[in-house]
Write a protein that holds these residues in place. Structure first.
Motif, PDB file in Angstrom:
ATOM      1  N   ALA A   1      -8.366   3.763  20.928  1.00 34.67           N
ATOM      2  CA  ALA A   1      -7.505   4.926  21.110  1.00 34.67           C
ATOM      3  C   ALA A   1      -6.038   4.572  20.996  1.00 34.67           C
ATOM      4  O   ALA A   1      -5.230   5.366  20.487  1.00 34.67           O
ATOM      5  N   GLU A   2      -5.664   3.381  21.445  1.00 35.49           N
ATOM      6  CA  GLU A   2      -4.252   3.008  21.396  1.00 35.49           C
ATOM      7  C   GLU A   2      -3.795   2.713  19.981  1.00 35.49           C
ATOM      8  O   GLU A   2      -2.665   3.047  19.598  1.00 35.49           O
ATOM      9  N   VAL A   3      -4.654   2.112  19.174  1.00 30.98           N
ATOM     10  CA  VAL A   3      -4.302   1.896  17.780  1.00 30.98           C
ATOM     11  C   VAL A   3      -4.230   3.235  17.053  1.00 30.98           C
ATOM     12  O   VAL A   3      -3.341   3.467  16.225  1.00 30.98           O
TER      13      VAL A   3
ATOM     14  N   SER B   1      -7.314   2.080   9.731  1.00 31.26           N
ATOM     15  CA  SER B   1      -8.770   2.162   9.893  1.00 31.26           C
ATOM     16  C   SER B   1      -9.211   2.307  11.344  1.00 31.26           C
ATOM     17  O   SER B   1     -10.387   2.497  11.611  1.00 31.26           O
ATOM     18  N   GLY B   2      -8.302   2.151  12.289  1.00 34.36           N
ATOM     19  CA  GLY B   2      -8.659   2.377  13.674  1.00 34.36           C
ATOM     20  C   GLY B   2      -8.690   1.154  14.543  1.00 34.36           C
ATOM     21  O   GLY B   2      -8.907   1.248  15.745  1.00 34.36           O
TER      22      GLY B   2
ATOM     23  N   HIS C   1       3.080  -6.671   3.180  1.00 35.99           N
ATOM     24  CA  HIS C   1       3.408  -7.900   3.907  1.00 35.99           C
ATOM     25  C   HIS C   1       2.737  -7.995   5.284  1.00 35.99           C
ATOM     26  O   HIS C   1       2.859  -9.019   5.960  1.00 35.99           O
ATOM     27  N   ASN C   2       2.058  -6.936   5.710  1.00 40.68           N
ATOM     28  CA  ASN C   2       1.349  -6.931   6.993  1.00 40.68           C
ATOM     29  C   ASN C   2      -0.038  -6.314   6.785  1.00 40.68           C
ATOM     30  O   ASN C   2      -0.397  -5.326   7.420  1.00 40.68           O
ATOM     31  N   GLN C   3      -0.800  -6.925   5.897  1.00 48.85           N
ATOM     32  CA  GLN C   3      -2.029  -6.284   5.443  1.00 48.85           C
ATOM     33  C   GLN C   3      -3.057  -6.098   6.553  1.00 48.85           C
ATOM     34  O   GLN C   3      -3.666  -5.031   6.682  1.00 48.85           O
ATOM     35  N   ALA C   4      -3.263  -7.126   7.361  1.00 47.99           N
ATOM     36  CA  ALA C   4      -4.255  -7.015   8.433  1.00 47.99           C
ATOM     37  C   ALA C   4      -3.843  -5.951   9.440  1.00 47.99           C
ATOM     38  O   ALA C   4      -4.669  -5.145   9.882  1.00 47.99           O
ATOM     39  N   ALA C   5      -2.558  -5.946   9.821  1.00 45.71           N
ATOM     40  CA  ALA C   5      -2.080  -4.945  10.775  1.00 45.71           C
ATOM     41  C   ALA C   5      -2.172  -3.545  10.175  1.00 45.71           C
ATOM     42  O   ALA C   5      -2.575  -2.588  10.859  1.00 45.71           O
ATOM     43  N   PHE C   6      -1.820  -3.401   8.897  1.00 47.74           N
ATOM     44  CA  PHE C   6      -1.901  -2.089   8.250  1.00 47.74           C
ATOM     45  C   PHE C   6      -3.344  -1.583   8.235  1.00 47.74           C
ATOM     46  O   PHE C   6      -3.603  -0.422   8.544  1.00 47.74           O
TER      47      PHE C   6
ATOM     48  N   VAL D   1      -1.916   9.042   1.204  1.00 45.84           N
ATOM     49  CA  VAL D   1      -1.164   7.818   0.928  1.00 45.84           C
ATOM     50  C   VAL D   1      -1.787   6.634   1.664  1.00 45.84           C
ATOM     51  O   VAL D   1      -1.852   5.521   1.129  1.00 45.84           O
ATOM     52  N   GLU D   2      -2.249   6.864   2.887  1.00 43.46           N
ATOM     53  CA  GLU D   2      -2.902   5.787   3.635  1.00 43.46           C
ATOM     54  C   GLU D   2      -4.086   5.226   2.851  1.00 43.46           C
ATOM     55  O   GLU D   2      -4.238   4.005   2.701  1.00 43.46           O
ATOM     56  N   GLY D   3      -4.948   6.132   2.364  1.00 42.08           N
ATOM     57  CA  GLY D   3      -6.120   5.685   1.620  1.00 42.08           C
ATOM     58  C   GLY D   3      -5.751   4.988   0.324  1.00 42.08           C
ATOM     59  O   GLY D   3      -6.319   3.946  -0.018  1.00 42.08           O
ATOM     60  N   ALA D   4      -4.770   5.545  -0.393  1.00 41.49           N
ATOM     61  CA  ALA D   4      -4.344   4.937  -1.650  1.00 41.49           C
ATOM     62  C   ALA D   4      -3.714   3.569  -1.413  1.00 41.49           C
ATOM     63  O   ALA D   4      -3.933   2.628  -2.190  1.00 41.49           O
ATOM     64  N   THR D   5      -2.952   3.447  -0.335  1.00 39.50           N
ATOM     65  CA  THR D   5      -2.292   2.176  -0.037  1.00 39.50           C
ATOM     66  C   THR D   5      -3.306   1.116   0.371  1.00 39.50           C
ATOM     67  O   THR D   5      -3.172  -0.065   0.009  1.00 39.50           O
ATOM     68  N   LEU D   6      -4.333   1.509   1.109  1.00 43.70           N
ATOM     69  CA  LEU D   6      -5.405   0.570   1.435  1.00 43.70           C
ATOM     70  C   LEU D   6      -6.032   0.009   0.163  1.00 43.70           C
ATOM     71  O   LEU D   6      -6.278  -1.195   0.054  1.00 43.70           O
ATOM     72  N   ASP D   7      -6.313   0.879  -0.798  1.00 44.68           N
ATOM     73  CA  ASP D   7      -6.906   0.419  -2.053  1.00 44.68           C
ATOM     74  C   ASP D   7      -5.919  -0.461  -2.816  1.00 44.68           C
ATOM     75  O   ASP D   7      -6.313  -1.473  -3.415  1.00 44.68           O
ATOM     76  N   TRP D   8      -4.640  -0.106  -2.768  1.00 39.83           N
ATOM     77  CA  TRP D   8      -3.616  -0.850  -3.511  1.00 39.83           C
ATOM     78  C   TRP D   8      -3.467  -2.282  -3.002  1.00 39.83           C
ATOM     79  O   TRP D   8      -3.351  -3.216  -3.790  1.00 39.83           O
ATOM     80  N   ILE D   9      -3.485  -2.467  -1.674  1.00 41.38           N
ATOM     81  CA  ILE D   9      -3.339  -3.832  -1.168  1.00 41.38           C
ATOM     82  C   ILE D   9      -4.610  -4.651  -1.393  1.00 41.38           C
ATOM     83  O   ILE D   9      -4.552  -5.883  -1.455  1.00 41.38           O
TER      84      ILE D   9
END
Length: 219
Positions: free
Chosen positions: A127-129, A120-121, A110-115, A169-177
């Motif tokens: 640095a803050e992200v 991804s940085g 539900h927050n794809q751009a923010a995720f 999980v981060e990488g898998a979730t990126l691919d999933w969305i």
């Protein structure tokens, strides 16, 4: 003055009255909707002000810059995820793990751009992200450790094993969305089972860290 200093300078005046605090919170809520599926670069300050139906100067007043506004939005939305992950102490350990993973997937969905920005940085090398991302990682590792081992002060090997799983999980979730071919429930169960594998590997290398029975069985 860096962005942290700018935001700190803005906060005292934003907190001067209940009305200003409420107004700031309202702008963050609006921003969460605007940036949910739209990248940072795709929205100008003029776009934001127009879609939020506010004067551009009001956003500058509270957040100093577009980047300051964006970071405040990410921090606020991630705080919800971290708070939710840290709650549910009354649940059985594996139930809590299931709920944490499900809430993580819901947030990404539900927050794809923010995720994407967090994982991804963000804007260039931000640095803050990165700091926000690291905070989320540590919060999830702590939740998993509490659920699996009954404490958060775990040995470096156990922490690294859980952190490696979180990073995967981060990488898998990126691919999933990007390619939502699996239902969220199926994705959650897959991640739970791979977590069981990570915990069994931790136990094999350090027998002091016993795998919880449901994870041991792969249930």
């Amino acid at each position: 003055m860096n962005i942290s200093q700018q935001r700190e300078a803005a906060r005292p005046r934003a907190r001067g009255t209940e009305r200003s605090v409420a107004r700031r919170a309202e702008l963050i809520t609006i921003g969460r909707k605007l940036f949910a599926d739209t990248s940072y670069d795709a929205l100008s300050m003029d776009d934001i002000a127009r879609q939020a139906h506010v004067a551009k100067g009001l956003i500058y007043y509270y957040f100093q810059s577009k980047r300051g506004y964006y970071l405040a939005i990410i921090e606020d939305s991630v705080a919800d995820l971290v708070t939710f992950a840290a709650s549910g102490l009354e649940l059985e350990p594996m139930d809590r793990v299931h709920r944490t993973i499900d809430s993580y997937l819901r947030y990404a969905e539900h927050n794809q751009a923010a995720f994407r920005a967090i994982v991804s940085g963000g804007v260039g090398f931000d640095a803050e992200v990165h700091s926000i991302r690291d905070g989320v990682r540590e919060a999830i590792v702590a939740t998993l450790a509490e659920g699996a081992y009954g404490r958060t002060d775990i040995a470096p090997l156990a922490r690294m094993g859980l952190l490696a799983w979180v990073c995967s999980v981060e990488g898998a979730t990126l691919d999933w969305i990007d390619r939502p071919e699996l239902p969220r429930d199926t994705m959650r169960e897959l991640l739970v089972k791979t977590l069981g594998g990570a915990m069994r590997a931790i136990e094999e290398l350090d027998p002091a860290y016993k795998t919880p029975d449901p994870a041991r069985r792969g249930d």
